[in-house]
Design an enzyme around this catalytic site. Structure first.
Site, PDB file in Angstrom:
ATOM      1  N   HIS A 160     -26.632 -33.187  10.654  1.00  0.00           N
ATOM      2  CA  HIS A 160     -27.917 -33.102   9.941  1.00  0.00           C
ATOM      3  C   HIS A 160     -28.263 -34.395   9.196  1.00  0.00           C
ATOM      4  O   HIS A 160     -29.371 -34.509   8.655  1.00  0.00           O
ATOM      5  CB  HIS A 160     -27.916 -31.934   8.952  1.00  0.00           C
ATOM      6  CG  HIS A 160     -27.812 -30.587   9.601  1.00  0.00           C
ATOM      7  ND1 HIS A 160     -28.712 -30.160  10.557  1.00  0.00           N
ATOM      8  CD2 HIS A 160     -26.911 -29.570   9.454  1.00  0.00           C
ATOM      9  CE1 HIS A 160     -28.370 -28.935  10.968  1.00  0.00           C
ATOM     10  NE2 HIS A 160     -27.280 -28.564  10.311  1.00  0.00           N
ATOM     11  N   ASP A 167     -23.637 -27.112  18.111  1.00  0.00           N
ATOM     12  CA  ASP A 167     -23.692 -26.379  16.835  1.00  0.00           C
ATOM     13  C   ASP A 167     -24.888 -25.419  16.891  1.00  0.00           C
ATOM     14  O   ASP A 167     -25.877 -25.687  17.579  1.00  0.00           O
ATOM     15  CB  ASP A 167     -23.865 -27.386  15.690  1.00  0.00           C
ATOM     16  CG  ASP A 167     -23.781 -26.752  14.316  1.00  0.00           C
ATOM     17  OD1 ASP A 167     -22.724 -26.879  13.670  1.00  0.00           O
ATOM     18  OD2 ASP A 167     -24.781 -26.143  13.876  1.00  0.00           O
ATOM     19  N   HIS A 221     -27.051 -24.846  14.771  1.00  0.00           N
ATOM     20  CA  HIS A 221     -28.238 -25.448  14.145  1.00  0.00           C
ATOM     21  C   HIS A 221     -28.653 -26.707  14.904  1.00  0.00           C
ATOM     22  O   HIS A 221     -27.796 -27.432  15.423  1.00  0.00           O
ATOM     23  CB  HIS A 221     -27.931 -25.834  12.690  1.00  0.00           C
ATOM     24  CG  HIS A 221     -27.451 -24.694  11.848  1.00  0.00           C
ATOM     25  ND1 HIS A 221     -26.104 -24.489  11.574  1.00  0.00           N
ATOM     26  CD2 HIS A 221     -28.118 -23.694  11.238  1.00  0.00           C
ATOM     27  CE1 HIS A 221     -25.981 -23.399  10.817  1.00  0.00           C
ATOM     28  NE2 HIS A 221     -27.182 -22.896  10.591  1.00  0.00           N
ATOM     29  N   ASP A 262     -20.379 -22.372  15.049  1.00  0.00           N
ATOM     30  CA  ASP A 262     -21.101 -21.346  14.286  1.00  0.00           C
ATOM     31  C   ASP A 262     -22.011 -20.515  15.204  1.00  0.00           C
ATOM     32  O   ASP A 262     -22.846 -19.746  14.735  1.00  0.00           O
ATOM     33  CB  ASP A 262     -21.874 -21.944  13.098  1.00  0.00           C
ATOM     34  CG  ASP A 262     -22.526 -23.282  13.394  1.00  0.00           C
ATOM     35  OD1 ASP A 262     -22.586 -23.675  14.578  1.00  0.00           O
ATOM     36  OD2 ASP A 262     -22.978 -23.945  12.440  1.00  0.00           O
TER      37      ASP A 262
HETATM   38  C1  SP5 Z   1     -23.312 -28.445   9.826  1.00  0.00           C
HETATM   39  C2  SP5 Z   1     -24.012 -27.132   9.625  1.00  0.00           C
HETATM   40  O1  SP5 Z   1     -23.696 -26.168  10.330  1.00  0.00           O
HETATM   41  N1  SP5 Z   1     -24.909 -27.056   8.641  1.00  0.00           N
HETATM   42  C3  SP5 Z   1     -25.619 -25.851   8.425  1.00  0.00           C
HETATM   43  C4  SP5 Z   1     -26.558 -25.908   7.280  1.00  0.00           C
HETATM   44  C5  SP5 Z   1     -27.221 -24.584   7.113  1.00  0.00           C
HETATM   45  N2  SP5 Z   1     -27.752 -24.415   5.821  1.00  0.00           N
HETATM   46  C6  SP5 Z   1     -28.380 -23.147   5.567  1.00  0.00           C
HETATM   47  C7  SP5 Z   1     -27.345 -22.072   5.441  1.00  0.00           C
HETATM   48  C8  SP5 Z   1     -27.805 -20.871   4.709  1.00  0.00           C
HETATM   49  C9  SP5 Z   1     -26.639 -20.217   4.054  1.00  0.00           C
HETATM   50  N3  SP5 Z   1     -27.021 -19.082   3.305  1.00  0.00           N
HETATM   51  C10 SP5 Z   1     -25.946 -18.223   2.935  1.00  0.00           C
HETATM   52  C11 SP5 Z   1     -24.928 -18.890   2.067  1.00  0.00           C
HETATM   53  C12 SP5 Z   1     -23.704 -18.012   1.922  1.00  0.00           C
HETATM   54  N4  SP5 Z   1     -23.700 -17.310   0.681  1.00  0.00           N
HETATM   55 ZN    ZN Z   2     -24.352 -25.462  12.091  1.00  0.00          ZN
END
Ligand code: SP5
Ligand code: ZN
Length: 350
Positions: free
Chosen positions: A163, A202, A204, A291
């Site tokens: 990212h 990934d 994302h 993920d």
């Molecule tokens: C590298 C990578 O996989 N980055 C992912 C970034 C995603 N960010 C948003 C995640 C939202 C998480 N919300 C829940 C948190 C857990 N309590």
């Molecule tokens: Zn990710």
């Protein structure tokens, strides 16, 4: 397979992230590395080696190919300048960022994070810059090993990197480790690998890697990910984003639906690998997020454990020197099996 990691990753433990306007415990925790190391050992992959420092000038030059000077200067001093200006000691988190027409460059350590952070998911604490540098070093060493003739290598990078763009950070990422692997391959003396590809699996979208190589026709970037219309990073990852100028046609996005299972995912992966084969790169960098697993706490795909060796096998069929760079993956119970599944599936099909 040569596997590398940096013990210094543990100096980065952000603890929380902001999401939906709330501070929540983050899933990007140091225990991820222990889980992956255990999985590599259980699978009988060669013992992971700790990386050693190199001349900072060497990696500094490569990092300057992918990140701006202003951002590289900002990162190591961000925490100190933030606290000096009255920022919370728990870490740097932007609370103001410029609107589209606001061009001023503030000196205040409180405002500067707004120049570079694109979300509130990447806290900067005292050990963050050092850990990020060591993650980059891990990718550098893995890429160098491949440049020097290893068939493949795995870099257990933490924090992750995909990212992080030329002049921005976010999404748990500070330095783009996969992009650094590309630059390392391209810059190795006597190594005539002009065309390289990044395959980002990934869950994302790899918006940082896309940003860095968007204008380049020498680096093909391909990403399979959750549809950004409904998921993070929301503002990039659409099919229409195909590259710019000379790079037009050399960025390919595969937004995929929530709940996708093995068969449909593997079909999309085959498409992506066909595109990469057509491009005919001299080597491949895989941004290896796991993920995509069905019980990942933040991913919304539904792959089974059995999908991962198949992913490795498909990647092996491309028959290119390959650098695997760790990205996301947050189910601590399965993380090690998912990563080693890909690597073993790859090795068994060389
Ligand atoms: C590298 C990578 O996989 N980055 C992912 C970034 C995603 N960010 C948003 C995640 C939202 C998480 N919300 C829940 C948190 C857990 N309590
Ligand atoms: Zn990710």
């Amino acid at each position: 397979m040569l596997s590398l990691y940096a013990a210094e990753h543990s100096q980065h433990a952000p603890g929380i992230e902001f999401w939906n306007g709330r501070a929540e415990p983050t899933v990007e925790v140091p225990a991820r590395v222990e889980a992956i190391l255990k999985g590599l050992k259980n699978a009988g992959l060669a013992d992971p080696q700790p990386v050693t420092s190199v001349d900072p000038a060497e990696i500094g030059t490569l990092l300057a190919h992918i990140h701006t000077r202003a951002y590289l200067d900002y990162l190591p001093e961000a925490y100190e300048r933030w606290v000096e200006s009255g920022g919370d000691v728990n870490g740097v988190m932007p609370f103001i960022s410029p609107g589209k027409s606001m061009q001023g460059i503030p000196q205040s350590g409180l405002a500067r994070p707004g120049l570079f952070a694109f979300d509130m998911g990447a806290l900067i604490k005292p050990g963050t810059a050092h850990a990020a540098y060591n993650a980059a070093l891990t990718a550098f060493h893995a890429a160098q090993a491949v440049a020097q003739g290893q068939r493949a290598a795995y870099a257990l990078c933490r924090p992750p990197g995909h990212h992080a763009g030329a002049n921005f950070y976010g999404g748990y990422c500070y330095l783009n480790n996969a992009a650094l692997a590309v630059e390392t391959l391209r810059s190795t003396p006597g190594y005539h690998f002009e065309r390289l590809a990044v395959l980002d699996i990934d869950v994302h979208h790899g918006n940082g890697t896309q940003d860095i190589f968007y204008g380049s026709r020498e680096v093909l970037t391909v990403s399979l990910h959750m549809d950004p219309a409904h998921e993070y990073p929301f503002f990039a990852g659409y099919r229409e984003e195909r590259g710019l100028g000379a790079g037009e046609g050399y960025n390919i996005n595969y937004p995929l639906p929530f709940g996708i299972q093995d068969a449909n995912y593997l079909a999309a992966l085959k498409d992506a690998l066909d595109e990469i084969a057509n491009f005919n790169p001299a080597a491949l960098v895989v941004a290896l997020g796991v993920d995509t697993y069905r019980s990942d706490p933040i991913g919304k795909f539904a792959l089974s454990l059995a999908a991962y060796p198949k992913i490795g096998k498909e990647i092996a069929r491309l028959s290119r020197p390959t650098v695997f760079v760790q990205e996301g993956g947050y189910d601590l119970n399965c993380l090690g099996d998912l990563v080693s599944g890909v690597l073993v599936g790859f090795e068994n099909n060389l």
